[in-house]
Each structure stands twice: as structure tokens, then as C-alpha cells.
Scaffold this active site. Structure first.
Site, short mmCIF file in Angstrom:
data_model
loop_
_atom_site.label_atom_id
_atom_site.label_comp_id
_atom_site.label_asym_id
_atom_site.label_seq_id
_atom_site.Cartn_x
_atom_site.Cartn_y
_atom_site.Cartn_z
N ARG A 184 3.72 4.41 -16.03
CA ARG A 184 4.12 4.07 -17.40
C ARG A 184 5.43 4.77 -17.75
O ARG A 184 6.32 4.16 -18.34
CB ARG A 184 3.04 4.51 -18.39
N GLU B 22 -11.52 7.40 -5.55
CA GLU B 22 -11.72 7.07 -4.13
C GLU B 22 -13.14 7.49 -3.73
O GLU B 22 -13.67 8.46 -4.26
CB GLU B 22 -10.67 7.83 -3.31
N ARG C 89 0.84 -1.20 0.00
CA ARG C 89 0.00 0.00 0.00
C ARG C 89 0.87 1.24 0.00
O ARG C 89 1.99 1.21 0.47
CB ARG C 89 -0.89 0.02 1.24
N ARG D 99 -3.64 7.11 -4.06
CA ARG D 99 -3.30 5.88 -3.33
C ARG D 99 -2.93 4.80 -4.33
O ARG D 99 -3.36 4.85 -5.48
CB ARG D 99 -4.49 5.40 -2.49
N CYS E 168 -6.86 2.82 -12.80
CA CYS E 168 -7.16 3.99 -11.99
C CYS E 168 -8.64 3.99 -11.63
O CYS E 168 -9.48 3.58 -12.44
CB CYS E 168 -6.84 5.28 -12.73
N TYR F 169 3.95 5.99 2.63
CA TYR F 169 3.01 7.12 2.74
C TYR F 169 3.84 8.39 2.77
O TYR F 169 4.66 8.58 3.67
CB TYR F 169 2.14 6.98 3.99
N ARG G 262 -1.99 6.60 7.67
CA ARG G 262 -1.65 5.30 8.28
C ARG G 262 -0.41 5.44 9.14
O ARG G 262 0.65 4.91 8.82
CB ARG G 262 -1.42 4.26 7.18
#
Length: 120
Positions: free
Chosen positions: A63, A77, A7, A89, A74, A107, A115
Site C-alpha cells: 500500500r 503460511e 512468485r 511470500r 494476507c 527470492y 527455490r
């Protein structure tokens, strides 16, 4: 070799094409670096962007970093009222010998607040 999910997230300064690409490239490069990956190790990457980021697809940054034959997707959210704005994210599925406890989740910038338990 195991399949692991990594993540990550990055907060973008503004909804401008080059800023989205720059922040996403920084995130992807840092995930690769911290987890000692090559593009051959990456199975797929799902990117999401908060609804206030529409200037460019985050996958374009990957890419440009050489993820030419890696499946990328893609999505938007979900719109949670108190969510951190301008966030890209990712969830990368990779092949690695690392145990789950040694996977480095990334992050960056303001997204570290998302997080604190796993941000490194």
C-alpha cells in the site's frame, strides 16, 4: 495480454514491524522492477507470512508503494516443522506480454534457498 502469476519471498531479520515492512517493500519493488510492471498491471497480490511474523501485515508495505487500488490479502503460511523461519511470500497476478518463461520470480535474502530452481 496474458495473465501471469509471479512468485517471490523474502526472509525478514526479526519480527519487528519496520523490518517486516522494509523486507516486504524490497520484495514488491524488486518484483515490479524485474518484470517491468506498473501498479496498473497488477491484478491482485496474496501475501503469506510464516507464523513467527506477527508484527505487521505485509500488505501495508505494498500500500505504501502505491498499490492503493490493488486487491491485497494476507494469510498465514502452514506450520511445517522444518520450514525456513521469518519468511514473507507473495503471489502476484499480473497482466503482461511476457511469456511464462520470461517471468522473473524473486527470492531475496535467505529465501533464495526456497527455490534455487527459479530464484534469479
Amino acid at each position: 495480454m496474458a495473465v501471469r502469476a509471479i512468485r517471490g519471498a523474502v526472509q525478514v531479520d526479526a519480527d519487528e514491524r519496520e523490518l517486516v515492512l522494509e523486507a516486504t517493500a524490497e520484495l514488491v519493488a524488486e518484483v515490479v522492477r524485474r518484470n517491468e510492471l506498473s501498479t496498473d498491471d497488477v491484478i491482485s497480490v496474496l501475501f503469506t507470512a510464516t507464523q513467527d511474523l506477527t508484527a505487521e501485515f505485509p500488505a501495508l508495505a505494498a500500500r505504501r508503494l502505491g498499490f492503493a487500488d490493488v486487491p491485497l490479502m494476507c494469510a498465514t503460511e502452514i506450520a511445517v516443522p522444518h520450514a525456513l523461519p521469518r519468511v514473507v511470500r507473495l503471489m502476484a497476478h499480473v497482466e503482461t506480454d511476457r511469456p511464462r518463461s520470461e517471468v522473473q520470480h524473486v527470492y531475496l535474502r535467505g529465501a533464495q534457498a526456497l527455490r534455487l530452481d527459479i530464484a534469479q
